[in-house]
Write an enzyme that holds these catalytic residues in place. Structure first.
Site, mmCIF file in Angstrom:
data_model
loop_
_atom_site.group_PDB
_atom_site.id
_atom_site.type_symbol
_atom_site.label_atom_id
_atom_site.label_comp_id
_atom_site.label_asym_id
_atom_site.label_seq_id
_atom_site.Cartn_x
_atom_site.Cartn_y
_atom_site.Cartn_z
ATOM 1 N N HIS A 136 139.638 20.232 -29.767
ATOM 2 C CA HIS A 136 138.388 21.090 -29.298
ATOM 3 C C HIS A 136 137.969 20.489 -27.907
ATOM 4 O O HIS A 136 136.914 21.085 -27.375
ATOM 5 C CB HIS A 136 137.212 21.085 -30.305
ATOM 6 N N SER A 166 128.950 30.890 -36.824
ATOM 7 C CA SER A 166 129.774 29.995 -37.569
ATOM 8 C C SER A 166 129.579 28.494 -37.405
ATOM 9 O O SER A 166 129.690 27.719 -38.729
ATOM 10 C CB SER A 166 131.100 30.423 -37.106
HETATM 11 S S1 PPS Z 1 137.041 24.649 -36.809
HETATM 12 O O1 PPS Z 1 136.262 23.833 -37.956
HETATM 13 O O2 PPS Z 1 136.493 24.758 -35.705
HETATM 14 O O3 PPS Z 1 138.421 24.171 -36.845
HETATM 15 O O4 PPS Z 1 136.978 26.101 -37.517
HETATM 16 P P1 PPS Z 1 137.880 27.417 -37.014
HETATM 17 O O5 PPS Z 1 139.049 27.156 -37.770
HETATM 18 O O6 PPS Z 1 138.128 27.154 -35.579
HETATM 19 O O7 PPS Z 1 137.000 28.594 -37.322
HETATM 20 C C1 PPS Z 1 136.815 28.921 -38.501
HETATM 21 C C2 PPS Z 1 136.405 30.367 -38.548
HETATM 22 O O8 PPS Z 1 137.560 31.217 -38.421
HETATM 23 C C3 PPS Z 1 137.460 32.100 -39.687
HETATM 24 N N1 PPS Z 1 138.870 32.589 -40.142
HETATM 25 C C4 PPS Z 1 139.378 33.511 -40.221
HETATM 26 N N2 PPS Z 1 139.002 34.685 -39.847
HETATM 27 C C5 PPS Z 1 139.902 35.826 -39.921
HETATM 28 N N3 PPS Z 1 141.142 35.594 -40.515
HETATM 29 C C6 PPS Z 1 141.487 34.495 -40.902
HETATM 30 N N4 PPS Z 1 142.691 34.423 -41.641
HETATM 31 C C7 PPS Z 1 140.664 33.400 -40.745
HETATM 32 N N5 PPS Z 1 140.790 32.068 -40.917
HETATM 33 C C8 PPS Z 1 139.825 31.452 -40.795
HETATM 34 C C9 PPS Z 1 136.593 31.458 -40.505
HETATM 35 O O9 PPS Z 1 136.074 32.458 -41.530
HETATM 36 C C10 PPS Z 1 135.583 30.951 -39.735
HETATM 37 O O10 PPS Z 1 134.744 32.157 -39.272
HETATM 38 P P2 PPS Z 1 133.452 32.564 -39.743
HETATM 39 O O11 PPS Z 1 132.710 33.490 -38.972
HETATM 40 O O12 PPS Z 1 132.518 31.331 -40.007
HETATM 41 O O13 PPS Z 1 133.817 33.264 -41.035
#
Ligand code: PPS
Length: 326
Positions: A136, A166
Protein backbone atom coordinates in the site's frame (compact mmCIF):
# COMPACT_ATOMS: atom_id res chain seq x y z
CA UNK A 1 17.26 9.83 3.36
CA UNK A 2 13.98 9.61 5.30
CA UNK A 3 12.48 12.33 7.44
CA UNK A 4 9.67 11.60 9.83
CA UNK A 5 7.46 13.74 12.01
CA UNK A 6 4.88 12.69 14.63
CA UNK A 7 1.27 13.68 14.09
CA UNK A 8 -1.84 13.85 16.27
CA UNK A 9 -4.53 11.49 15.12
CA UNK A 10 -7.75 10.16 16.58
CA UNK A 11 -6.63 6.61 15.71
CA UNK A 12 -5.96 4.21 18.57
CA UNK A 13 -2.29 3.82 17.62
CA UNK A 14 0.31 6.57 17.14
CA UNK A 15 1.10 7.80 13.65
CA UNK A 16 4.09 9.37 11.95
CA UNK A 17 4.47 11.04 8.59
CA UNK A 18 7.39 9.92 6.49
CA UNK A 19 9.09 11.59 3.56
CA UNK A 20 11.76 10.22 1.24
CA UNK A 21 14.26 12.88 0.26
CA UNK A 22 16.43 10.70 -1.96
CA UNK A 23 20.22 10.68 -1.80
CA UNK A 24 20.54 14.24 -3.12
CA UNK A 25 18.00 15.53 -0.67
CA UNK A 26 15.61 16.67 -3.39
CA UNK A 27 13.46 13.59 -3.85
CA UNK A 28 13.60 10.01 -5.05
CA UNK A 29 14.98 10.46 -8.57
CA UNK A 30 14.42 6.76 -9.33
CA UNK A 31 10.65 7.35 -9.62
CA UNK A 32 9.95 8.27 -13.27
CA UNK A 33 7.82 11.28 -12.33
CA UNK A 34 9.58 14.56 -11.98
CA UNK A 35 7.91 16.77 -9.44
CA UNK A 36 8.54 18.50 -6.15
CA UNK A 37 8.68 15.49 -3.83
CA UNK A 38 9.04 17.68 -0.75
CA UNK A 39 5.22 17.93 -0.93
CA UNK A 40 4.85 14.17 -0.55
CA UNK A 41 4.48 12.98 3.03
CA UNK A 42 2.87 9.65 3.80
CA UNK A 43 1.12 8.88 7.08
CA UNK A 44 2.02 5.52 8.60
CA UNK A 45 1.81 3.73 11.95
CA UNK A 46 4.79 4.68 14.13
CA UNK A 47 6.18 1.13 13.82
CA UNK A 48 7.17 2.26 10.33
CA UNK A 49 10.38 3.86 11.57
CA UNK A 50 13.25 5.04 9.40
CA UNK A 51 14.88 1.64 10.05
CA UNK A 52 11.85 -0.11 8.59
CA UNK A 53 11.79 2.28 5.61
CA UNK A 54 15.45 1.50 4.94
CA UNK A 55 14.75 -2.25 4.99
CA UNK A 56 12.02 -1.67 2.39
CA UNK A 57 14.41 0.56 0.45
CA UNK A 58 16.98 -2.26 0.37
CA UNK A 59 14.43 -4.91 -0.65
CA UNK A 60 15.87 -7.06 -3.44
CA UNK A 61 13.46 -7.66 -6.29
CA UNK A 62 13.59 -10.46 -8.88
CA UNK A 63 13.21 -10.25 -12.67
CA UNK A 64 9.85 -11.94 -12.65
CA UNK A 65 8.33 -10.07 -9.67
CA UNK A 66 4.92 -8.47 -10.07
CA UNK A 67 3.72 -5.91 -7.52
CA UNK A 68 0.09 -5.11 -6.73
CA UNK A 69 0.10 -1.57 -5.35
CA UNK A 70 -3.04 0.08 -4.01
CA UNK A 71 -4.32 2.53 -1.48
CA UNK A 72 -5.93 0.46 1.33
CA UNK A 73 -9.38 -0.96 0.49
CA UNK A 74 -9.10 -0.29 -3.25
CA UNK A 75 -9.86 -3.95 -4.05
CA UNK A 76 -6.35 -5.33 -3.52
CA UNK A 77 -7.48 -8.83 -2.58
CA UNK A 78 -9.73 -9.02 -5.63
CA UNK A 79 -6.83 -8.02 -7.87
CA UNK A 80 -4.42 -10.39 -6.08
CA UNK A 81 -6.74 -13.30 -6.76
CA UNK A 82 -7.02 -12.36 -10.44
CA UNK A 83 -3.33 -11.65 -11.02
CA UNK A 84 -2.21 -14.74 -9.10
CA UNK A 85 -4.41 -16.99 -11.22
CA UNK A 86 -3.19 -15.44 -14.46
CA UNK A 87 0.43 -15.76 -13.36
CA UNK A 88 -0.05 -19.35 -12.22
CA UNK A 89 -1.70 -20.91 -15.28
CA UNK A 90 -5.17 -20.79 -13.71
CA UNK A 91 -4.23 -23.11 -10.84
CA UNK A 92 -7.70 -23.18 -9.22
CA UNK A 93 -6.77 -26.13 -7.04
CA UNK A 94 -4.22 -24.02 -5.13
CA UNK A 95 -6.39 -20.89 -5.29
CA UNK A 96 -9.28 -22.76 -3.70
CA UNK A 97 -7.17 -24.21 -0.91
CA UNK A 98 -5.02 -21.27 0.23
CA UNK A 99 -5.53 -17.60 1.03
CA UNK A 100 -4.54 -14.95 -1.51
CA UNK A 101 -2.64 -13.18 1.26
CA UNK A 102 -0.47 -16.28 1.75
CA UNK A 103 0.15 -16.74 -1.96
CA UNK A 104 0.83 -13.02 -2.36
CA UNK A 105 2.57 -11.48 0.66
CA UNK A 106 1.94 -7.91 1.90
CA UNK A 107 5.41 -6.31 1.94
CA UNK A 108 4.99 -3.85 4.83
CA UNK A 109 2.34 -5.76 6.80
CA UNK A 110 4.48 -6.20 9.92
CA UNK A 111 4.72 -2.41 10.24
CA UNK A 112 0.96 -1.94 10.13
CA UNK A 113 -0.13 -5.02 12.04
CA UNK A 114 1.92 -5.95 15.11
CA UNK A 115 0.26 -9.39 15.26
CA UNK A 116 1.98 -10.77 12.15
CA UNK A 117 5.56 -12.05 11.60
CA UNK A 118 8.20 -9.99 9.78
CA UNK A 119 6.62 -9.57 6.35
CA UNK A 120 9.77 -8.30 4.62
CA UNK A 121 11.53 -11.57 5.52
CA UNK A 122 8.47 -13.52 4.35
CA UNK A 123 8.70 -11.79 0.97
CA UNK A 124 12.41 -12.56 0.80
CA UNK A 125 11.67 -16.24 1.41
CA UNK A 126 8.72 -16.43 -1.01
CA UNK A 127 9.22 -19.35 -3.36
CA UNK A 128 6.62 -18.50 -6.01
CA UNK A 129 7.95 -17.68 -9.43
CA UNK A 130 6.83 -15.11 -10.29
CA UNK A 131 6.30 -13.61 -6.85
CA UNK A 132 3.17 -11.49 -6.54
CA UNK A 133 3.83 -8.91 -3.82
CA UNK A 134 1.26 -6.54 -2.35
CA UNK A 135 1.99 -3.05 -1.06
CA UNK A 136 0.00 0.00 0.00
CA UNK A 137 3.04 2.27 -0.11
CA UNK A 138 3.05 5.36 -2.32
CA UNK A 139 5.46 5.53 -5.27
CA UNK A 140 8.22 7.34 -3.40
CA UNK A 141 8.40 4.80 -0.55
CA UNK A 142 8.40 1.61 -2.63
CA UNK A 143 11.73 -0.20 -3.02
CA UNK A 144 13.79 1.76 -5.59
CA UNK A 145 14.61 -1.49 -7.44
CA UNK A 146 11.01 -1.64 -8.65
CA UNK A 147 11.66 1.54 -10.58
CA UNK A 148 15.31 1.03 -11.44
CA UNK A 149 14.68 -2.48 -12.80
CA UNK A 150 11.26 -1.66 -14.27
CA UNK A 151 9.40 -4.37 -12.35
CA UNK A 152 5.78 -4.89 -13.32
CA UNK A 153 3.38 -2.90 -11.15
CA UNK A 154 -0.39 -3.32 -11.15
CA UNK A 155 -1.83 -0.17 -9.59
CA UNK A 156 -5.47 -0.37 -8.58
CA UNK A 157 -7.40 2.75 -7.52
CA UNK A 158 -10.89 3.22 -6.07
CA UNK A 159 -12.97 6.35 -5.56
CA UNK A 160 -12.20 8.08 -2.25
CA UNK A 161 -15.69 8.05 -0.72
CA UNK A 162 -16.00 4.25 -1.03
CA UNK A 163 -12.43 3.89 0.26
CA UNK A 164 -13.29 5.93 3.35
CA UNK A 165 -16.36 3.84 4.16
CA UNK A 166 -14.57 0.53 3.59
CA UNK A 167 -11.48 1.62 5.53
CA UNK A 168 -13.59 2.89 8.44
CA UNK A 169 -15.37 -0.46 8.83
CA UNK A 170 -12.14 -2.40 8.49
CA UNK A 171 -10.12 -0.34 10.97
CA UNK A 172 -13.01 -0.22 13.44
CA UNK A 173 -13.38 -4.01 13.24
CA UNK A 174 -9.65 -4.42 13.91
CA UNK A 175 -9.76 -2.00 16.86
CA UNK A 176 -7.40 0.39 15.05
CA UNK A 177 -10.03 3.12 15.01
CA UNK A 178 -12.37 4.22 17.77
CA UNK A 179 -14.71 6.98 16.72
CA UNK A 180 -17.54 7.82 14.39
CA UNK A 181 -17.49 7.70 10.59
CA UNK A 182 -17.71 11.52 10.51
CA UNK A 183 -14.63 11.76 12.71
CA UNK A 184 -12.88 9.29 10.43
CA UNK A 185 -13.65 11.52 7.45
CA UNK A 186 -12.05 14.45 9.30
CA UNK A 187 -8.84 12.45 9.87
CA UNK A 188 -8.88 11.21 6.26
CA UNK A 189 -9.12 14.68 4.71
CA UNK A 190 -6.45 15.95 7.14
CA UNK A 191 -4.07 13.17 5.96
CA UNK A 192 -4.00 11.55 9.39
CA UNK A 193 -5.14 8.08 8.30
CA UNK A 194 -2.56 5.44 7.34
CA UNK A 195 -1.23 5.73 3.76
CA UNK A 196 -2.73 9.20 3.15
CA UNK A 197 -2.43 11.54 1.34
CA UNK A 198 -4.97 9.51 -0.62
CA UNK A 199 -4.92 11.73 -3.70
CA UNK A 200 -1.12 12.00 -3.84
CA UNK A 201 -1.01 8.17 -3.78
CA UNK A 202 -3.46 7.82 -6.66
CA UNK A 203 -2.45 10.76 -8.80
CA UNK A 204 1.26 9.92 -8.88
CA UNK A 205 0.44 6.51 -10.38
CA UNK A 206 -2.27 7.94 -12.61
CA UNK A 207 0.31 10.31 -14.08
CA UNK A 208 2.68 7.36 -14.64
CA UNK A 209 -0.03 5.13 -16.14
CA UNK A 210 1.63 5.10 -19.57
CA UNK A 211 4.94 3.78 -18.24
CA UNK A 212 5.63 0.39 -19.79
CA UNK A 213 5.83 -1.38 -16.41
CA UNK A 214 2.62 0.10 -14.98
CA UNK A 215 -0.91 -1.27 -15.37
CA UNK A 216 -3.31 1.33 -13.97
CA UNK A 217 -6.85 0.12 -13.33
CA UNK A 218 -9.77 1.07 -11.10
CA UNK A 219 -12.14 -0.89 -8.90
CA UNK A 220 -14.92 0.83 -10.83
CA UNK A 221 -13.62 -0.57 -14.16
CA UNK A 222 -13.37 -4.05 -12.64
CA UNK A 223 -16.96 -3.75 -11.42
CA UNK A 224 -18.23 -2.47 -14.77
CA UNK A 225 -16.41 -4.84 -17.11
CA UNK A 226 -14.30 -7.49 -15.46
CA UNK A 227 -13.80 -9.39 -18.73
CA UNK A 228 -12.20 -6.40 -20.39
CA UNK A 229 -9.83 -5.84 -17.45
CA UNK A 230 -8.87 -9.53 -17.50
CA UNK A 231 -8.01 -9.32 -21.21
CA UNK A 232 -5.89 -6.19 -20.78
CA UNK A 233 -4.16 -7.54 -17.68
CA UNK A 234 -3.34 -10.86 -19.40
CA UNK A 235 -1.63 -8.93 -22.17
CA UNK A 236 0.30 -6.79 -19.68
CA UNK A 237 1.46 -9.89 -17.79
CA UNK A 238 2.33 -11.74 -20.99
CA UNK A 239 -0.14 -14.56 -20.28
CA UNK A 240 -1.88 -16.65 -22.90
CA UNK A 241 -5.25 -15.49 -24.17
CA UNK A 242 -8.13 -17.19 -22.35
CA UNK A 243 -10.78 -19.14 -24.23
CA UNK A 244 -14.42 -18.15 -23.76
CA UNK A 245 -14.93 -20.99 -21.27
CA UNK A 246 -11.81 -20.11 -19.33
CA UNK A 247 -12.92 -16.48 -19.21
CA UNK A 248 -16.41 -17.39 -17.92
CA UNK A 249 -14.91 -19.63 -15.25
CA UNK A 250 -12.54 -16.89 -14.10
CA UNK A 251 -15.24 -14.21 -14.00
CA UNK A 252 -17.39 -16.54 -11.93
CA UNK A 253 -14.52 -17.39 -9.58
CA UNK A 254 -13.86 -13.67 -9.01
CA UNK A 255 -17.46 -12.67 -8.36
CA UNK A 256 -18.08 -11.03 -4.98
CA UNK A 257 -20.60 -13.72 -4.06
CA UNK A 258 -18.27 -16.56 -4.88
CA UNK A 259 -15.25 -15.05 -3.12
CA UNK A 260 -17.31 -14.10 -0.07
CA UNK A 261 -18.75 -17.61 0.28
CA UNK A 262 -15.46 -19.41 -0.27
CA UNK A 263 -13.32 -20.20 2.77
CA UNK A 264 -10.08 -19.16 1.10
CA UNK A 265 -11.45 -16.42 -1.16
CA UNK A 266 -12.65 -14.52 1.90
CA UNK A 267 -9.92 -13.78 4.48
CA UNK A 268 -12.40 -12.92 7.28
CA UNK A 269 -11.92 -16.30 9.00
CA UNK A 270 -8.14 -16.08 8.80
CA UNK A 271 -8.13 -12.56 10.24
CA UNK A 272 -10.18 -13.73 13.20
CA UNK A 273 -7.45 -16.26 14.06
CA UNK A 274 -4.71 -13.70 14.55
CA UNK A 275 -6.62 -10.80 16.05
CA UNK A 276 -9.56 -10.41 18.38
CA UNK A 277 -12.21 -9.13 16.01
CA UNK A 278 -15.94 -8.77 16.64
CA UNK A 279 -18.21 -11.57 15.40
CA UNK A 280 -19.94 -9.22 13.00
CA UNK A 281 -16.69 -8.18 11.27
CA UNK A 282 -16.75 -8.89 7.54
CA UNK A 283 -13.74 -8.28 5.29
CA UNK A 284 -15.95 -8.88 2.24
CA UNK A 285 -18.51 -6.29 3.23
CA UNK A 286 -20.60 -4.99 0.30
CA UNK A 287 -18.31 -5.13 -2.74
CA UNK A 288 -20.11 -2.44 -4.72
CA UNK A 289 -19.41 0.93 -6.29
CA UNK A 290 -21.24 3.65 -4.35
CA UNK A 291 -21.61 2.18 -0.86
CA UNK A 292 -20.83 5.72 0.36
CA UNK A 293 -24.20 6.87 -0.98
CA UNK A 294 -26.20 5.43 1.91
CA UNK A 295 -23.41 5.35 4.50
CA UNK A 296 -21.69 8.74 4.48
CA UNK A 297 -23.37 11.84 5.88
CA UNK A 298 -23.87 14.73 3.44
CA UNK A 299 -21.20 16.70 5.38
CA UNK A 300 -18.81 13.76 5.02
CA UNK A 301 -19.42 13.56 1.27
CA UNK A 302 -18.90 17.31 0.91
CA UNK A 303 -15.62 17.25 2.81
CA UNK A 304 -14.22 14.48 0.63
CA UNK A 305 -15.51 16.14 -2.57
CA UNK A 306 -13.84 19.37 -1.52
CA UNK A 307 -10.55 17.53 -0.91
CA UNK A 308 -10.87 15.96 -4.36
CA UNK A 309 -11.68 19.24 -6.07
CA UNK A 310 -8.82 21.13 -4.41
CA UNK A 311 -6.26 18.43 -5.14
CA UNK A 312 -7.26 17.59 -8.70
CA UNK A 313 -7.69 21.11 -10.01
CA UNK A 314 -3.88 21.46 -9.90
CA UNK A 315 -3.74 18.68 -12.48
CA UNK A 316 -6.72 19.81 -14.58
CA UNK A 317 -8.58 16.60 -13.65
CA UNK A 318 -11.91 15.64 -12.12
CA UNK A 319 -12.79 12.50 -10.19
CA UNK A 320 -14.85 11.17 -13.10
CA UNK A 321 -11.82 11.44 -15.44
CA UNK A 322 -10.28 8.67 -13.33
CA UNK A 323 -13.25 6.60 -12.12
CA UNK A 324 -16.10 7.46 -14.47
CA UNK A 325 -19.42 8.38 -12.82
CA UNK A 326 -19.70 6.78 -9.38
S1 PPS B 1 -7.06 -4.35 2.03
O1 PPS B 1 -7.28 -4.72 3.44
O2 PPS B 1 -6.63 -2.96 1.90
O3 PPS B 1 -6.17 -5.26 1.33
O4 PPS B 1 -8.52 -4.46 1.38
P1 PPS B 1 -8.84 -4.56 -0.18
O5 PPS B 1 -8.77 -5.97 -0.60
O6 PPS B 1 -8.01 -3.56 -0.91
O7 PPS B 1 -10.32 -4.04 -0.27
C1 PPS B 1 -11.42 -4.68 0.33
C2 PPS B 1 -12.63 -4.20 -0.42
O8 PPS B 1 -12.69 -4.89 -1.68
C3 PPS B 1 -13.94 -5.58 -1.77
N1 PPS B 1 -13.80 -6.81 -2.57
C4 PPS B 1 -14.52 -7.05 -3.69
N2 PPS B 1 -15.39 -6.30 -4.36
C5 PPS B 1 -15.98 -6.85 -5.46
N3 PPS B 1 -15.73 -8.11 -5.90
C6 PPS B 1 -14.84 -8.90 -5.25
N4 PPS B 1 -14.61 -10.14 -5.67
C7 PPS B 1 -14.17 -8.37 -4.09
N5 PPS B 1 -13.26 -8.86 -3.22
C8 PPS B 1 -13.05 -7.89 -2.30
C9 PPS B 1 -14.30 -5.85 -0.31
O9 PPS B 1 -15.64 -6.21 -0.16
C10 PPS B 1 -13.94 -4.51 0.31
O10 PPS B 1 -14.83 -3.46 -0.07
P2 PPS B 1 -16.14 -3.04 0.76
O11 PPS B 1 -16.65 -1.80 0.10
O12 PPS B 1 -15.72 -2.81 2.18
O13 PPS B 1 -17.12 -4.18 0.62
Amino acid sequence: MYTSRPIDSSASSPRIQLQCKGPNGSGPEWVPLKQDWSERWCTLPDRFTEDYAIRIHDFETRDSDVFVVTFMKAGTTWMQELAWLLLNKMDYETAKSSYAMHRSVFLEESAVNPAVPDSISLCNKMKGNPRLIKSHLPAQLLPPQLWKQGRKIIYMARNPKDIVVSQYHFLTGFGFWQGSLDEFVDDFVADKVSFTSYWAHVIDFYRMRDEENIFFVTYEEMSRNLGDVIKRLSLFLGCKELSENEMDKLINHLSFKNMKESKFGNPTGLMKTYRKIGDDFQFMRRGIVGSFKDELSSEGKEKIDQLTYTFLKEYGLTESDIFGEV
